[in-house]
Scaffold this motif. Structure first.
Motif, PDB file in Angstrom:
ATOM      1  N   VAL A  31       0.856  -1.176   0.000  1.00 33.78           N
ATOM      2  CA  VAL A  31       0.000   0.000   0.000  1.00 33.78           C
ATOM      3  C   VAL A  31       0.896   1.231   0.000  1.00 33.78           C
ATOM      4  CG1 VAL A  31      -0.204   0.044   2.522  1.00 33.78           C
ATOM      5  CG2 VAL A  31      -1.981   1.115   1.131  1.00 33.78           C
ATOM      6  N   THR A  32       0.433   2.280  -0.650  1.00 36.36           N
ATOM      7  CA  THR A  32       1.130   3.561  -0.659  1.00 36.36           C
ATOM      8  C   THR A  32       0.082   4.661  -0.597  1.00 36.36           C
ATOM      9  OG1 THR A  32       2.871   4.846  -1.766  1.00 36.36           O
ATOM     10  CG2 THR A  32       1.236   3.808  -3.193  1.00 36.36           C
ATOM     11  N   PHE A  33       0.509   5.871  -0.278  1.00 35.17           N
ATOM     12  CA  PHE A  33      -0.415   7.005  -0.143  1.00 35.17           C
ATOM     13  C   PHE A  33       0.115   8.181  -0.940  1.00 35.17           C
ATOM     14  CE2 PHE A  33      -0.955   4.370   3.544  1.00 35.17           C
ATOM     15  CZ  PHE A  33      -2.319   4.344   3.737  1.00 35.17           C
ATOM     16  N   ALA A  39      -5.209   6.247  -0.536  1.00 32.78           N
ATOM     17  CA  ALA A  39      -4.488   4.973  -0.508  1.00 32.78           C
ATOM     18  C   ALA A  39      -4.566   4.281  -1.860  1.00 32.78           C
ATOM     19  CB  ALA A  39      -5.069   4.068   0.565  1.00 32.78           C
ATOM     20  N   TYR A  40      -3.461   3.643  -2.237  1.00 31.58           N
ATOM     21  CA  TYR A  40      -3.373   2.815  -3.443  1.00 31.58           C
ATOM     22  C   TYR A  40      -2.830   1.461  -3.009  1.00 31.58           C
ATOM     23  CZ  TYR A  40      -3.871   7.317  -5.666  1.00 31.58           C
ATOM     24  OH  TYR A  40      -4.330   8.553  -6.038  1.00 31.58           O
ATOM     25  N   VAL A  41      -3.469   0.391  -3.473  1.00 28.00           N
ATOM     26  CA  VAL A  41      -3.128  -0.959  -3.060  1.00 28.00           C
ATOM     27  C   VAL A  41      -2.739  -1.782  -4.277  1.00 28.00           C
ATOM     28  CG1 VAL A  41      -4.026  -3.066  -1.969  1.00 28.00           C
ATOM     29  CG2 VAL A  41      -4.751  -0.822  -1.131  1.00 28.00           C
ATOM     30  N   ALA A  42      -1.697  -2.604  -4.125  1.00 26.70           N
ATOM     31  CA  ALA A  42      -1.306  -3.563  -5.152  1.00 26.70           C
ATOM     32  C   ALA A  42      -1.814  -4.941  -4.758  1.00 26.70           C
ATOM     33  CB  ALA A  42       0.212  -3.599  -5.308  1.00 26.70           C
ATOM     34  N   VAL A  80       4.290  -1.222  -4.746  1.00 28.21           N
ATOM     35  CA  VAL A  80       3.818   0.005  -5.383  1.00 28.21           C
ATOM     36  C   VAL A  80       4.219   1.160  -4.481  1.00 28.21           C
ATOM     37  CG1 VAL A  80       1.499  -0.106  -4.333  1.00 28.21           C
ATOM     38  CG2 VAL A  80       1.845   1.190  -6.446  1.00 28.21           C
ATOM     39  N   THR A  81       4.659   2.245  -5.096  1.00 28.91           N
ATOM     40  CA  THR A  81       4.985   3.443  -4.329  1.00 28.91           C
ATOM     41  C   THR A  81       4.573   4.679  -5.119  1.00 28.91           C
ATOM     42  OG1 THR A  81       6.696   4.493  -2.977  1.00 28.91           O
ATOM     43  CG2 THR A  81       7.365   3.767  -5.160  1.00 28.91           C
TER      44      THR A  81
END
Length: 140
Positions: A31-33, A39-42, A80-81
């Protein structure tokens, strides 16, 4: 996916709240922000236990709903970043690759391809350093 509490005895000055971020994911790996806190999740994309094949990148909206931004990524997606409006994605598999998804235009582009893979030696954990260089794990 949860935001987790921590041991306050170990980190007394850090305040972390536990709350449900989203539900219904298939093998989330990272997860990245972004700068606004979105939030974005792979999802890995490994077709195990009935999960669909192909890695995905999801945005979690304000009501905890997951919205697919990119699908069909090379599994397993292992990282993911977010950096300056782009999502950098580590796609494992054989061969592995690093790709980027521009959040403003939704344009997806492969940056590096043909990275060695196979077995459990995947392309992993992409990051951008303070020197603006791209870093990622590769192999064992």
């Amino acid at each position: 996916m949860f935001l987790a509490k921590h041991d306050r005895r170990a980190y007394p000055s850090v305040s972390i709240e536990e709350r449900l971020l989203t539900a219904g994911l298939n093998f989330p790996t990272s997860v990245t922000f972004d700068d606004e806190g979105t939030a974005y999740v792979a999802e890995s994309g490994l077709a195990l236990a009935g999960a669909p094949a192909g890695g995905r990148i999801l945005r979690v909206d304000a009501v905890r709903r997951s919205v697919c931004l990119k699908e069909g990524l090379r599994p397993p997606v292992n990282g993911v970043t977010h950096h300056r409006g782009d999502l950098y994605i580590a796609e494992g598999g054989n061969p592995g690759r690093i790709s980027v998804l521009n959040l403003r235009s939704n344009r997806w582009e492969v940056l590096l391809d043909g990275l060695p893979g196979g077995g459990n030696y995947h392309t992993n954990s992409v990051a951008l350093g303070p020197d603006e260089k791209l870093y990622f794990g590769q192999g064992a």
